[in-house]
Design a protein around this motif. Structure first.
Motif, PDB file in Angstrom:
ATOM      1  N   GLN A 235      21.079  32.127  51.021  1.00 41.64           N
ATOM      2  CA  GLN A 235      19.659  31.794  50.915  1.00 41.64           C
ATOM      3  C   GLN A 235      19.283  31.461  49.479  1.00 41.64           C
ATOM      4  O   GLN A 235      18.476  30.551  49.228  1.00 41.64           O
ATOM      5  CB  GLN A 235      18.801  32.963  51.435  1.00 41.64           C
ATOM      6  CG  GLN A 235      17.323  32.636  51.571  1.00 41.64           C
ATOM      7  CD  GLN A 235      17.039  31.531  52.591  1.00 41.64           C
ATOM      8  OE1 GLN A 235      17.887  31.196  53.405  1.00 41.64           O
ATOM      9  NE2 GLN A 235      15.849  30.956  52.537  1.00 41.64           N
ATOM     10  N   ALA A 236      19.852  32.174  48.520  1.00 45.84           N
ATOM     11  CA  ALA A 236      19.571  31.891  47.106  1.00 45.84           C
ATOM     12  C   ALA A 236      19.988  30.468  46.750  1.00 45.84           C
ATOM     13  O   ALA A 236      19.269  29.756  46.040  1.00 45.84           O
ATOM     14  CB  ALA A 236      20.302  32.897  46.220  1.00 45.84           C
ATOM     15  N   ILE A 237      21.129  30.038  47.246  1.00 47.75           N
ATOM     16  CA  ILE A 237      21.619  28.688  46.966  1.00 47.75           C
ATOM     17  C   ILE A 237      20.725  27.639  47.624  1.00 47.75           C
ATOM     18  O   ILE A 237      20.399  26.616  47.018  1.00 47.75           O
ATOM     19  CB  ILE A 237      23.085  28.552  47.421  1.00 47.75           C
ATOM     20  CG1 ILE A 237      23.988  29.374  46.489  1.00 47.75           C
ATOM     21  CG2 ILE A 237      23.526  27.091  47.452  1.00 47.75           C
ATOM     22  CD1 ILE A 237      25.407  29.537  46.981  1.00 47.75           C
ATOM     23  N   ARG A 238      20.309  27.885  48.846  1.00 49.48           N
ATOM     24  CA  ARG A 238      19.450  26.917  49.543  1.00 49.48           C
ATOM     25  C   ARG A 238      18.088  26.795  48.847  1.00 49.48           C
ATOM     26  O   ARG A 238      17.540  25.694  48.716  1.00 49.48           O
ATOM     27  CB  ARG A 238      19.294  27.320  51.013  1.00 49.48           C
ATOM     28  CG  ARG A 238      20.592  27.200  51.821  1.00 49.48           C
ATOM     29  CD  ARG A 238      20.373  27.455  53.292  1.00 49.48           C
ATOM     30  NE  ARG A 238      21.616  27.417  54.048  1.00 49.48           N
ATOM     31  CZ  ARG A 238      22.205  26.307  54.479  1.00 49.48           C
ATOM     32  NH1 ARG A 238      21.653  25.116  54.229  1.00 49.48           N
ATOM     33  NH2 ARG A 238      23.336  26.359  55.174  1.00 49.48           N
ATOM     34  N   ILE A 239      17.528  27.903  48.411  1.00 50.74           N
ATOM     35  CA  ILE A 239      16.252  27.860  47.691  1.00 50.74           C
ATOM     36  C   ILE A 239      16.425  27.105  46.375  1.00 50.74           C
ATOM     37  O   ILE A 239      15.586  26.264  46.007  1.00 50.74           O
ATOM     38  CB  ILE A 239      15.739  29.289  47.424  1.00 50.74           C
ATOM     39  CG1 ILE A 239      15.291  29.946  48.737  1.00 50.74           C
ATOM     40  CG2 ILE A 239      14.585  29.277  46.408  1.00 50.74           C
ATOM     41  CD1 ILE A 239      14.965  31.422  48.613  1.00 50.74           C
ATOM     42  N   ALA A 240      17.516  27.369  45.663  1.00 47.21           N
ATOM     43  CA  ALA A 240      17.745  26.724  44.372  1.00 47.21           C
ATOM     44  C   ALA A 240      17.892  25.217  44.518  1.00 47.21           C
ATOM     45  O   ALA A 240      17.412  24.447  43.678  1.00 47.21           O
ATOM     46  CB  ALA A 240      18.977  27.321  43.702  1.00 47.21           C
ATOM     47  N   LYS A 241      18.533  24.778  45.582  1.00 48.44           N
ATOM     48  CA  LYS A 241      18.685  23.329  45.809  1.00 48.44           C
ATOM     49  C   LYS A 241      17.312  22.689  46.002  1.00 48.44           C
ATOM     50  O   LYS A 241      17.020  21.615  45.443  1.00 48.44           O
ATOM     51  CB  LYS A 241      19.572  23.087  47.028  1.00 48.44           C
ATOM     52  CG  LYS A 241      19.850  21.608  47.325  1.00 48.44           C
ATOM     53  CD  LYS A 241      20.733  20.963  46.279  1.00 48.44           C
ATOM     54  CE  LYS A 241      21.154  19.557  46.712  1.00 48.44           C
ATOM     55  NZ  LYS A 241      22.014  18.902  45.697  1.00 48.44           N
ATOM     56  N   LYS A 242      16.437  23.318  46.771  1.00 47.32           N
ATOM     57  CA  LYS A 242      15.093  22.792  46.986  1.00 47.32           C
ATOM     58  C   LYS A 242      14.294  22.788  45.682  1.00 47.32           C
ATOM     59  O   LYS A 242      13.542  21.847  45.394  1.00 47.32           O
ATOM     60  CB  LYS A 242      14.355  23.627  48.043  1.00 47.32           C
ATOM     61  CG  LYS A 242      14.901  23.480  49.448  1.00 47.32           C
ATOM     62  CD  LYS A 242      14.110  24.359  50.414  1.00 47.32           C
ATOM     63  CE  LYS A 242      14.656  24.262  51.831  1.00 47.32           C
ATOM     64  NZ  LYS A 242      13.915  25.149  52.755  1.00 47.32           N
ATOM     65  N   TYR A 243      14.466  23.836  44.915  1.00 45.73           N
ATOM     66  CA  TYR A 243      13.742  23.939  43.645  1.00 45.73           C
ATOM     67  C   TYR A 243      14.129  22.801  42.701  1.00 45.73           C
ATOM     68  O   TYR A 243      13.268  22.137  42.114  1.00 45.73           O
ATOM     69  CB  TYR A 243      14.055  25.300  43.012  1.00 45.73           C
ATOM     70  CG  TYR A 243      13.441  25.508  41.645  1.00 45.73           C
ATOM     71  CD1 TYR A 243      12.120  25.908  41.513  1.00 45.73           C
ATOM     72  CD2 TYR A 243      14.182  25.318  40.488  1.00 45.73           C
ATOM     73  CE1 TYR A 243      11.553  26.109  40.262  1.00 45.73           C
ATOM     74  CE2 TYR A 243      13.628  25.514  39.232  1.00 45.73           C
ATOM     75  CZ  TYR A 243      12.316  25.907  39.134  1.00 45.73           C
ATOM     76  OH  TYR A 243      11.759  26.089  37.896  1.00 45.73           O
ATOM     77  N   VAL A 244      15.437  22.569  42.553  1.00 46.63           N
ATOM     78  CA  VAL A 244      15.901  21.505  41.665  1.00 46.63           C
ATOM     79  C   VAL A 244      15.485  20.132  42.195  1.00 46.63           C
ATOM     80  O   VAL A 244      15.079  19.245  41.434  1.00 46.63           O
ATOM     81  CB  VAL A 244      17.426  21.589  41.472  1.00 46.63           C
ATOM     82  CG1 VAL A 244      17.958  20.351  40.744  1.00 46.63           C
ATOM     83  CG2 VAL A 244      17.787  22.847  40.698  1.00 46.63           C
ATOM     84  N   GLU A 245      15.575  19.942  43.507  1.00 49.46           N
ATOM     85  CA  GLU A 245      15.148  18.677  44.107  1.00 49.46           C
ATOM     86  C   GLU A 245      13.693  18.376  43.750  1.00 49.46           C
ATOM     87  O   GLU A 245      13.349  17.253  43.341  1.00 49.46           O
ATOM     88  CB  GLU A 245      15.308  18.746  45.623  1.00 49.46           C
ATOM     89  CG  GLU A 245      14.857  17.490  46.358  1.00 49.46           C
ATOM     90  CD  GLU A 245      14.900  17.634  47.875  1.00 49.46           C
ATOM     91  OE1 GLU A 245      14.530  16.666  48.564  1.00 49.46           O
ATOM     92  OE2 GLU A 245      15.304  18.709  48.370  1.00 49.46           O
ATOM     93  N   ALA A 246      12.835  19.373  43.855  1.00 48.50           N
ATOM     94  CA  ALA A 246      11.417  19.186  43.531  1.00 48.50           C
ATOM     95  C   ALA A 246      11.210  18.941  42.042  1.00 48.50           C
ATOM     96  O   ALA A 246      10.400  18.103  41.641  1.00 48.50           O
ATOM     97  CB  ALA A 246      10.623  20.416  43.977  1.00 48.50           C
TER      98      ALA A 246
END
Length: 271
Positions: A235-246
């Motif tokens: 979950q930490a990795i999935r959240i981080a990917k969304k954060y960087v994308e934004a």
């Protein structure tokens, strides 16, 4: 009184970026935006901007040791990350200090080359990273060129990424995230191989921009923050990917070269 020192606390162990877009500066901005308290051990100081790295100096062992000791004596670090570590001597200094205390899960971002092409890790340090730092890693987050250097193999496909991830686990890293941003596909796909052996991919559309300075630091800092708050590794990795994308998609205009991410853009997408 039981709540004293219980707020999620994170630690970055890396070099500064005087231009503010990468390194410890990006780490602290990200950790703050992800609602954790950020502490720092400064290993090196750079003279740097969006155009490149003009100079850097690694700090003496004594002050690095004292920074670690000060943090361990007072704060309750729940997760930590490494970034720029400069050379073999300083990798060993950091490894020694990490073994002395409990700083929670360790995210190793094996920073080797700056966006402008400047070397941020001496060649003689790569073997030390392999032998001494990678085995301590809860998660290692190399980009494609870094994964190639660490594994001594060329990575030209998703199958190659999977093979490289297995090799990095064999070196001792519990979990592996290989970032695909250096590829040329329309989507940026990152591979994760978890300690359990499970693998998964996370993808985002490639944004046509040069304002990506500090992407790796930001990703690893976000993961560190989410782990400190109790999220699972996946979950930490999935959240981080969304954060960087934004943070890339909603860019800001700073500098004349490889500009920084917009670290507060996540509010529109993630939370």
């Amino acid at each position: 009184m039981s709540e004293i020192n219980e707020f999620p606390q994170t630690l970055t162990i890396a070099g500064t970026d005087s231009g503010g877009g990468a390194g410890v500066m990006a780490d602290i901005k990200t950790m703050q935006e992800r609602h954790t308290f950020a502490a720092a051990v400064i290993v090196a100081v750079t003279a740097q901007n969006t155009l490149g790295v003009q100079d850097f100096m690694a700090l003496p062992e004594k002050i690095i040791d004292e920074q670690f000791a000060s943090i361990a004596a007072d704060l309750k670090i729940r997760a930590c990350k490494t970034g720029m570590l400069a050379d073999a001597e300083h990798v060993r200094i950091v490894v020694t200090n990490l073994k002395k205390g409990d700083f929670g899960p360790l995210i190793v971002d094996p920073v080797m080359i700056a966006k402008g092409g400047a070397a941020l890790l001496a060649d003689d340090a790569i073997q030390v990273v392999r032998d001494e730092l990678v085995p301590l890693a809860t998660l290692i987050t190399p980009n494609l060129p870094e994964a190639e250097r660490l594994t001594d193999m060329k990575i030209n496909s998703k199958a190659d990424m999977e093979q490289a991830a297995r090799k990095l686990q064999e070196m001792g890293a519990k979990n592996v995230l290989i970032k695909g941003g250096h590829g040329d596909e329309d989507e940026v796909s990152d591979l994760t191989r978890l300690e359990s052996g499970k693998t998964f991919w996370v993808s985002a559309p490639r944004v046509d921009t040069i304002r990506t300075h500090g992407t790796g630091d930001t990703l690893s800092s976000c993961i560190t923050s989410e782990l400190a708050k109790g999220q699972s590794m996946e979950q930490a990795i999935r959240i981080a990917k969304k954060y960087v994308e934004a943070a890339i998609a909603d860019g800001i205009q700073v500098g004349n070269g490889h500009g920084p991410l917009n670290h507060w853009a996540y509010r529109k997408v993630v939370d």
